[in-house]
Design a protein around this motif. Structure first.
Motif, PDB file in Angstrom:
ATOM      1  N   SER A   1       0.808  -1.229   0.000  1.00  0.00           N
ATOM      2  CA  SER A   1       0.000   0.000   0.000  1.00  0.00           C
ATOM      3  C   SER A   1       0.838   1.275   0.000  1.00  0.00           C
ATOM      4  O   SER A   1       1.891   1.349   0.633  1.00  0.00           O
ATOM      5  CB  SER A   1      -0.908   0.014   1.231  1.00  0.00           C
ATOM      6  OG  SER A   1      -1.707  -1.126   1.233  1.00  0.00           O
ATOM      7  N   ASP A   2       0.322   2.286  -0.709  1.00  0.00           N
ATOM      8  CA  ASP A   2       0.873   3.635  -0.610  1.00  0.00           C
ATOM      9  C   ASP A   2       0.102   4.413   0.444  1.00  0.00           C
ATOM     10  O   ASP A   2       0.662   5.202   1.193  1.00  0.00           O
ATOM     11  CB  ASP A   2       0.758   4.353  -1.949  1.00  0.00           C
ATOM     12  CG  ASP A   2       1.424   3.572  -3.059  1.00  0.00           C
ATOM     13  OD1 ASP A   2       2.628   3.306  -2.925  1.00  0.00           O
ATOM     14  OD2 ASP A   2       0.746   3.217  -4.036  1.00  0.00           O
ATOM     15  N   ASP A   3      -1.224   4.189   0.435  1.00  0.00           N
ATOM     16  CA  ASP A   3      -2.084   4.865   1.395  1.00  0.00           C
ATOM     17  C   ASP A   3      -2.829   3.816   2.187  1.00  0.00           C
ATOM     18  O   ASP A   3      -2.947   2.670   1.760  1.00  0.00           O
ATOM     19  CB  ASP A   3      -3.075   5.782   0.667  1.00  0.00           C
ATOM     20  CG  ASP A   3      -2.351   6.812  -0.183  1.00  0.00           C
ATOM     21  OD1 ASP A   3      -1.666   7.655   0.391  1.00  0.00           O
ATOM     22  OD2 ASP A   3      -2.469   6.724  -1.426  1.00  0.00           O
TER      23      ASP A   3
ATOM     24  N   ALA B   1       3.460   6.559   7.120  1.00  0.00           N
ATOM     25  CA  ALA B   1       3.277   7.383   8.310  1.00  0.00           C
ATOM     26  C   ALA B   1       2.428   6.659   9.346  1.00  0.00           C
ATOM     27  O   ALA B   1       2.752   6.639  10.542  1.00  0.00           O
ATOM     28  CB  ALA B   1       2.621   8.707   7.914  1.00  0.00           C
ATOM     29  N   VAL B   2       1.337   6.020   8.882  1.00  0.00           N
ATOM     30  CA  VAL B   2       0.438   5.368   9.826  1.00  0.00           C
ATOM     31  C   VAL B   2       1.118   4.164  10.471  1.00  0.00           C
ATOM     32  O   VAL B   2       1.044   3.949  11.681  1.00  0.00           O
ATOM     33  CB  VAL B   2      -0.877   4.943   9.127  1.00  0.00           C
ATOM     34  CG1 VAL B   2      -1.761   4.169  10.093  1.00  0.00           C
ATOM     35  CG2 VAL B   2      -1.602   6.164   8.578  1.00  0.00           C
TER      36      VAL B   2
ATOM     37  N   ARG C   1      -1.818   6.964  15.011  1.00  0.00           N
ATOM     38  CA  ARG C   1      -2.400   7.997  15.880  1.00  0.00           C
ATOM     39  C   ARG C   1      -3.590   7.446  16.655  1.00  0.00           C
ATOM     40  O   ARG C   1      -3.889   7.900  17.747  1.00  0.00           O
ATOM     41  CB  ARG C   1      -2.828   9.205  15.050  1.00  0.00           C
ATOM     42  CG  ARG C   1      -1.658   9.910  14.379  1.00  0.00           C
ATOM     43  CD  ARG C   1      -2.134  11.119  13.602  1.00  0.00           C
ATOM     44  NE  ARG C   1      -2.674  12.146  14.480  1.00  0.00           N
ATOM     45  CZ  ARG C   1      -3.514  13.101  14.074  1.00  0.00           C
ATOM     46  NH1 ARG C   1      -3.886  13.160  12.822  1.00  0.00           N
ATOM     47  NH2 ARG C   1      -3.970  13.979  14.924  1.00  0.00           N
ATOM     48  N   HIS C   2      -4.308   6.476  16.059  1.00  0.00           N
ATOM     49  CA  HIS C   2      -5.492   5.947  16.740  1.00  0.00           C
ATOM     50  C   HIS C   2      -5.100   4.776  17.637  1.00  0.00           C
ATOM     51  O   HIS C   2      -4.323   3.913  17.214  1.00  0.00           O
ATOM     52  CB  HIS C   2      -6.522   5.475  15.707  1.00  0.00           C
ATOM     53  CG  HIS C   2      -7.908   5.349  16.283  1.00  0.00           C
ATOM     54  ND1 HIS C   2      -8.261   4.314  17.102  1.00  0.00           N
ATOM     55  CD2 HIS C   2      -9.009   6.140  16.165  1.00  0.00           C
ATOM     56  CE1 HIS C   2      -9.538   4.464  17.460  1.00  0.00           C
ATOM     57  NE2 HIS C   2     -10.005   5.572  16.905  1.00  0.00           N
TER      58      HIS C   2
ATOM     59  N   GLY D   1      -0.073  14.082   6.991  1.00  0.00           N
ATOM     60  CA  GLY D   1      -1.318  13.770   6.295  1.00  0.00           C
ATOM     61  C   GLY D   1      -2.127  12.657   6.923  1.00  0.00           C
ATOM     62  O   GLY D   1      -3.140  12.249   6.370  1.00  0.00           O
ATOM     63  N   ALA D   2      -1.708  12.122   8.082  1.00  0.00           N
ATOM     64  CA  ALA D   2      -2.466  11.051   8.720  1.00  0.00           C
ATOM     65  C   ALA D   2      -3.651  11.641   9.487  1.00  0.00           C
ATOM     66  O   ALA D   2      -3.468  12.458  10.383  1.00  0.00           O
ATOM     67  CB  ALA D   2      -1.563  10.254   9.658  1.00  0.00           C
TER      68      ALA D   2
END
Lengths: 626, 324
Positions: free
Chosen positions: B224-226, B243-244, B249-250, B314-315
């Protein structure tokens, strides 16, 4: 097509069906050949020769009350009966299947409307309905045919609807929609070919019944009209003469019996051959324990744990014998946790089931090797002894808790049953112990959950209940076959944590079957990797993972994505594992191995030590050789 | 500078309710919200991974994206064009194709591979016989299968080969977007790597946009890219995959990542309480994860958080108390 040939072969093996086929073919042949046979006119009356007994000159089966030749009338009558029966079956099958296909595929309101209409037809006793149809249309063979077809439409419609309903929700139907197929195309060119075998089976099992119904209507005088003969009409005509000239009615009766019986035998044979559920030998009841056919028992192993040596398990399939296990050796010491890792078809599940002889026999059989558990040769143990052992000293956990748990009993009742099967425990005490076990596997509100049914629990809770059942009698060995594969990752983490904690606290030996090295790391101290029915590498988990000795182990580790390392190139193992009936003479991994050389293909390498506590079945192991 | 191009495929507020309505006697029946207000986007040539556990609604969203199911609310956009209201499946199928989880079940057992692969070319693209024959060879070569397989039936293939055929069928329609629902989870690990490598190669060669649905975090990470993380019918975190994965973050994403077994990691961090989803017939008013969340505070149980605007990387996260 090989499927059709296999079905024909299966049909030929079925002795009763073969008898049916022979009888049916004989009757059909005679009936078809009627115009060619030297038979007198079936409708020519000869009052002078009336009611001649069988064996009379010129009339081998005698004559009826109008002096007509019974043999000739039988042959011509059978012709009519078979033709009407087959036509009625064809019409009922065509109309009923169409209704069933449309109702099952469309679903919703269309289905509701069609099936309620079918229900209305079915609400009439069928003979009354047939009589009603004939009463409206008038007596006659064609009308009887039509009546019988109408009466049998619901039978086909309901059967076919059920099958279509299942098929229409299959993924290939949705895939066809995405290929641009219209609903009509999907129904008739995607779904219908898959329903066809069911239609054939249903026809083959109903055609005899339809011939009988035709005979029934003709017997009542509503079918074939005089002077035309059919089997039912002949029976009807002879009814009044049952005492004076019994042969006039008995002979057609016997022929109807033989005809319908042979068709039904054949139909059952066709069903057995075409029904996929019966193909796999589902009708053969397996024994209480896997059959053991080994030539020698070998040397007993010492020690308290489990020791397996040279285990071979074979499956009979289509006259051949396939080796699922081809000489497997491993040992699990008390308190040790061993992972058996492999891909599907590697034999890891068969190995687990072979230990307490749970492989169904037939088709499976253990043909060599030893399984020693706490000083006892399990392959020599009586089935009753194995039954006492399973669920007591040796416990199993399987992948799908829903197949382990009975849907109609509460979880508490099933855990209590597991306890009471092996210990003299009262109901109350068992329930109390069951509650403690559910608490031990950390099922929240355990006491309340005792009275819950399996479907009321989540997948994770169900698997916990299975673990509770497995641990109920404090087993010395726990065999777990992919117990977390069907679970969500957060639940899997909990279950693995639970199993590790319980095994450590109780000193339970664990044999854990999985395909996931991550899971192995989380639970097991040792790992054995299986390929094509043998163990190709074994050793301490951390060492094997860090420095695999067998190229297959290395490939298996390298081809799985590792979380946190997305840029690591996935080194896929090219090709497929060999089929169990086409094993190469040398190392079974040689055709896929990047390091293969000539001697790999000559002989199968044995599992040999490669360093401390490790072994690999490879002529030039990648690691640990020093 | 012109505006950036719209995403190749986008979901805007997709909601799907199963059941519900009223019974014959007019009693209101509760509906199950399989997907609620799901918004996600995959940009041309990129791969959007959607992860979540069973029951999170990821397959429902995938089916709506491919037009196999119609949303109760919300819209599906292809290159910025709203196609939700278009009824025909065929029109959507020319632009979005779908790969199913069970490769064998997704092939008609009574059809040869040739018939299966020719159907989309004939019906969707109106190709003639010579053009189809040439394309068949290209397709089989693209997914690494021998052309001799074309006249065989699905039962003659292994799971991995069947999934290659299913991918070839998706490519046959020449759609630029392919939605894959757990495409490798029914496969053995060695075969899974073959299929993942194939998908990466095809994406690069054909400029495909992929929506990759899976429960397997490691598999999603490699492709995955996103990324969008779903829980109980909603997207709880979305953003660039790197980033995720690097710093979720969650708290739910964090739990997922910590729970995933990794070779060499001897102890997993397991939750203590029940890992159960809320009752879908009586969803909680606040955050659906609050009951399991170690960071939950009273506000989490009372008020549902929406996806925020996102940080520097962007996350975006739907959480009152994000980890960062």
């Amino acid at each position: 097509m090989s499927g059709l040939r296999a079905a024909m072969a299966q049909l030929a093996r079925n002795r009763l069906a073969a008898v049916g086929l022979a009888l049916c073919a004989a009757i059909a042949l005679v009936a078809l050949a009627a115009p060619l046979l030297p038979l007198p006119d079936p409708n020519a009356t000869a009052p002078a020769d009336r009611l001649l007994r069988p064996g009379a000159p010129g009339h081998p089966l005698g004559t009826d009350h109008l002096g007509r030749d019974i043999l000739s009338r039988l042959v011509w009558g059978a012709r009519v009966s078979i033709a009407v029966g087959l036509s009625a079956t064809a019409i009922a099958a065509a109309a009923g299947s169409l209704i069933g296909l449309v109702a099952g595929y469309a679903g919703g309101r269309v289905d509701g409307a069609l099936m309620r209409a079918i229900d209305v037809v079915m609400a009439f006793p069928y003979i009354l309905l047939a009589l009603g149809v004939v009463a409206v249309l008038g007596p006659g063979l064609m009308n009887a045919l039509f009546a019988i077809a109408v009466v049998n439409v619901p039978f086909f419609a309901r059967t076919i609807r059920g099958v279509t309903l299942g098929l229409s929700r299959r993924e290939f139907v949705e895939a066809a929609r995405l290929s641009g197929a219209s609903h009509a195309t999907i129904l008739f060119s995607e779904v219908a070919p898959n329903v066809a075998p069911v239609i054939v089976v249903t026809m083959s099992t109903t055609v005899g019944w339809m011939i009988l119904e035709t005979a029934g209507l003709s017997f009542l005088g509503l079918g074939a009209q005089p002077p035309q003969a059919d089997l039912g009409a002949m029976l009807g005509e002879g009814r009044g003469l049952l005492f004076t000239a019994p042969h006039v009615s008995v002979i057609p009766g016997v022929v109807i019996f033989a005809l319908v019986m042979s068709i039904n035998l054949l139909g059952d044979g066709v069903r057995d051959a075409l029904d996929p559920r019966l193909k796999a030998g589902a009708l053969a009841a397996p024994g209480a324990a896997t059959a053991v056919r080994r030539s020698g028992a070998g040397e007993p192993a010492k020690g308290e744990g489990l020791a397996v040596s040279g285990l071979v398990t074979e499956f009979a399939s289509g006259g051949r014998s396939l080796r699922a296990l081809d000489g497997v050796d491993f040992a699990v010491a008390p308190g040790e946790r061993l992972a058996l890792v492999g891909e599907s078809g590697s034999g890891k599940s068969v190995a687990a089931l072979s230990l307490t002889r749970l492989v169904p026999s037939p088709p499976g059989a253990i043909t060599a090797g030893r399984v020693d558990f706490a000083g006892e040769d399990l392959l020599a143990a009586a089935p009753e002894r194995l039954r006492r052992l399973r669920g007591d000293r040796v416990a199993y956990i399987f992948q799908d808790p829903l197949t382990t748990l009975h849907p109609l009993f509460t979880v508490g009742a099933q855990v209590a049953e597991a306890l009471r099967a092996h210990a003299p425990l009262g109901r109350k005490a068992a329930r109390e112990k069951a509650a403690e076990l559910l608490e031990m596997v950390r099922i929240p509100a355990a006491r309340r959950r005792l009275d819950a049914y399996p479907h009321e629990l989540s997948g994770g809770m169900r698997q916990r209940a299975c673990i509770a059942m497995a641990l109920a009698n404090d087993p010395a060995l726990l065999i777990a076959d992919e117990p977390t594969t069907a679970l969500d990752v957060t639940v899997q983490a909990q279950v693995l944590d639970l199993m590790r904690g319980l095994a450590e606290a109780r000193g339970t030996a664990v044999l854990f079957i999985t395909h996931d090295f991550g899971v192995v790391s989380a639970l097991c101290d040792r790992v054995a990797v299986m390929y094509a029915g043998r163990i190709v590498e074994s050793g301490p988990t951390a060492q094997v993972l860090a420095d695999p000795a067998h190229p297959y182990t290395a490939g298996l580790i390298a081809c799985v994505p590792v979380l946190g390392r997305p840029d690591r190139a996935l080194a896929a193992i090219e090709g497929l594992p060999p089929a169990p009936d086409a094993l190469p003479p040398g190392c079974p991994f040689a055709p896929r191995c990047p390091h293969v050389e000539a001697r790999c293909e000559a002989a199968r390498p044995p599992l040999a030590p490669v360093g401390e506590g490790r072994a690999a079945a490879c002529v030039k192991p990648l690691a640990g050789a020093a | 500078m012109s505006a950036p191009p719209p995403p190749a495929i986008e979901a805007r507020g997709l909601t799907r309710v199963f059941g519900g309505g009223r019974s014959l006697l007019g009693v209101r029946r509760p509906g199950v919200h399989a997907a609620q207000d799901v918004s996600l986007a995959a940009h041309a040539g990129r791969t959007l991974g959607v992860v979540g556990e069973s029951g999170c609604g990821k397959s429902t969203v995938a089916r709506m994206l491919a037009g196999l199911d119609r949303p109760t609310k919300g819209a599906v956009l292809l290159d910025g064009e709203d196609v939700t209201a278009r009824r025909g499946v065929a029109e959507r199928a020319r632009r979005v194709q779908y790969v199913f989880q069970d490769p064998i079940a997704s092939l008609n057992p009574r059809k040869t591979i040739r018939q299966t692969l020719e159907a989309p070319m004939r019906r969707l693209l109106g190709m003639g016989a010579p053009a189809r024959a040439a394309r068949l060879d290209d397709l089989m070569a693209a997914v690494g299968l021998r052309a001799a397989f074309l006249d065989r039936h699905p039962h003659e293939f292994s799971g991995g080969q069947a999934q290659r055929i299913a991918i070839a069928r998706a490519l046959a329609a020449e759609a630029k977007v392919v939605v894959l629902d757990e495409p490798v989870s029914a496969l053995d690990v060695s075969v899974q790597a073959q299929v993942l490598t194939l998908l990466k190669r095809l994406r690069a060669e054909l400029g495909l946009t992929l929506v990759f649905i899976s429960h397997d975090l490691a598999v999603v990470e490699t492709i995955s890219d996103d990324l969008a993380v779903m829980y109980f019918g909603r997207v709880v975190e979305a953003g660039p995959a790197r980033a995720v994965y690097a710093a979720p973050r969650h708290p739910y994403t964090d739990l997922l990542l910590r729970s995933a077994p990794r070779p060499g990691v001897e102890r997993l961090e397991a939750e203590r309480g029940a890992a159960d989803l809320p009752d879908p017939l009586a969803p909680p008013p606040g955050c659906a994860f609050a009951a399991r969340c170690p960071r939950a505070e009273p506000r989490c149980r009372a008020e549902r958080p929406e996806l925020d605007e996102g940080g520097d990387d962007g996350a975006r996260v739907a959480c009152w108390r994000p980890l960062r």
